[in-house]
Design an enzyme around this catalytic site. Structure first.
Site, short mmCIF file in Angstrom:
data_model
loop_
_atom_site.label_atom_id
_atom_site.label_comp_id
_atom_site.label_asym_id
_atom_site.label_seq_id
_atom_site.Cartn_x
_atom_site.Cartn_y
_atom_site.Cartn_z
N ASP A 282 0.85 -1.19 0.00
CA ASP A 282 0.00 0.00 0.00
C ASP A 282 0.89 1.24 0.00
O ASP A 282 1.00 1.95 1.00
CB ASP A 282 -0.93 -0.02 1.22
N CYS B 10 -3.02 4.47 -5.01
CA CYS B 10 -3.92 5.56 -4.60
C CYS B 10 -3.76 6.78 -5.51
O CYS B 10 -4.14 7.89 -5.14
CB CYS B 10 -3.66 5.95 -3.15
#
Length: 388
Positions: free
Chosen positions: A292, A332
């Site tokens: 992430d 993201c």
């Protein structure tokens, strides 16, 4: 009210729900220009199109507020918009850590409001929203009755609007460190020093879904920040969890949050993730790897460089993960589109000489809605891969 006249046919996207008018789409102005004020947008034929915030210093010259000519854009209008956003969050029942207002996606361009227990963390990211900040704060206090409000308008988006960065408490007296509960896990959010408004709320449901993959497994959580995924892996029965982050402050927060929940199977590793993934001794150690990373690109000009960064970390993870293991990988960045993200992963698997199965595809949590006509808000992608 100033009237802004569009070039021919430029109204079509707006009427279909696109939330912005770019500076090159404007033909002329009728009236006195006052930056940050609400203006009327007309078509080239002078038919009403929308109301919106004006900022002639920004490439996004108008941020659309309403397509209804009969609307009166007063305090009652903004209260109704805020209440509409809050109704959705109340229905979701996501607990005491959630996004309450998500800018254009909630038809309140330039306003972010996050809830951490009884503290609100807010961002005012457009000139128009900055000008009505006192009114917005009054409505938030009236509707939510928070103990305190902390402003985190310290993002580069403010600079693009010609606004100075702003950060600090603006209502109430409180500690910047707030304890919240997410999916049954206690942790500390620091609204002053934490990422974004304090924490990555958009991953809330994605963190919870690790329960399907981690029981009895060895888990590596890369770019762990304050340990969100790592803590969930502990909760759901992982045998061993290694949480990696390059930030010493983040590593200390992971340790604190692990102690808060009495998780003992976690090891915190302060390291550069790119370097750690290349260590030969970790090959075939991990059953589950979570990637992430921060956004490697925030504009189109750096997409190619970002693509290489995403590919490198996924390639190294695919090389070292155990056969039959699960790779949970995220992007993201809005510029790393779903198609581009999947293409990158296919290339990485080919180069790593590993076969992959796509098990799941996810986006951000439902307190972070998106407009179908303005997919910039659809920025978070998650793919769960089984690696053979």
């Amino acid at each position: 009210m100033l009237i802004v006249k569009l070039n021919p046919k430029e109204e079509e996207n707006i009427l279909n729900g696109f939330p912005w008018v770019y500076n090159n789409e404007i033909h002329s102005f009728l009236g006195e220009i006052s930056n940050g004020e609400i203006v009327q947008v007309n078509s080239f034929e002078n038919a009403f199109v929308a109301y919106g915030f004006l900022n002639i210093e920004s490439k996004l010259m108008i941020r659309v507020l309403s397509l209804k000519q009969e609307d009166v854009l007063d305090k009652a209008f903004f209260r109704k918009r805020i209440c509409y956003a809050l109704e959705h969050r109340k229905a979701l029942q996501l607990g005491i850590a959630q996004r309450l207002i998500f800018s254009e996606a909630d038809f309140l361009p330039g306003l972010i409001v996050d809830q951490y227990a009884d503290i609100l963390s807010v961002q005012f990211l457009s000139l128009g929203m900055e000008k009505i900040k006192p009114m917005i704060l009054e409505i938030l206090i009236e509707q939510l009755k928070p103990r305190g409000i902390y402003e985190r308008s310290d993002t580069p988006a403010r600079i693009k609007e010609g606004l100075p960065l702003a950060k600090g408490p603006i209502y109430g007296s409180f500690s910047s460190r707030v304890e919240v509960v997410e999916n049954g896990i206690r942790f500390i959010v620091d609204v002053e020093k934490g990422q974004k408004t304090g924490y990555f709320l958009d991953q809330k449901l994605n963190r919870d879904m690790v329960k399907y993959y981690v029981k009895g497994k060895n888990v590596l959580d890369c770019f762990s920040n304050v340990g969100g995924f790592a803590l969930h892996a502990c909760k759901y029965g992982a045998a061993q969890v290694d949480a990696c982050d390059i930030s010493g402050l983040a590593c200390e927060e992971i340790k604190y949050n692990a102690q808060l929940n009495q998780f003992t199977q976690i090891q915190v590793i302060k390291t550069d993730v790119f370097e750690y993934l290349r260590k030969p001794e970790i090959k075939d150690v991990y059953d589950v790897i979570i990637l992430d990373p921060p956004a490697f690109t925030k504009d189109k000009a750096t997409v190619k460089k970002a693509y290489r960064g995403y590919k490198e970390i996924n390639l190294q993870a695919l090389k070292i993960i155990k056969r039959g293991g699960y790779l949970l990988t995220f992007s993201c960045s809005q510029h790393m589109t779903p198609d581009l993200f999947m293409h990158m992963l296919a290339e990485a698997a080919l180069d790593a000489n590993r076969k992959i199965q796509c098990i799941d595809f996810r986006i951000q949590s439902p307190d972070h809605p998106t407009l179908l006509a303005g997919t910039e808000q659809l920025y978070l992608k998650c793919l769960v891969l089984r690696v053979l």
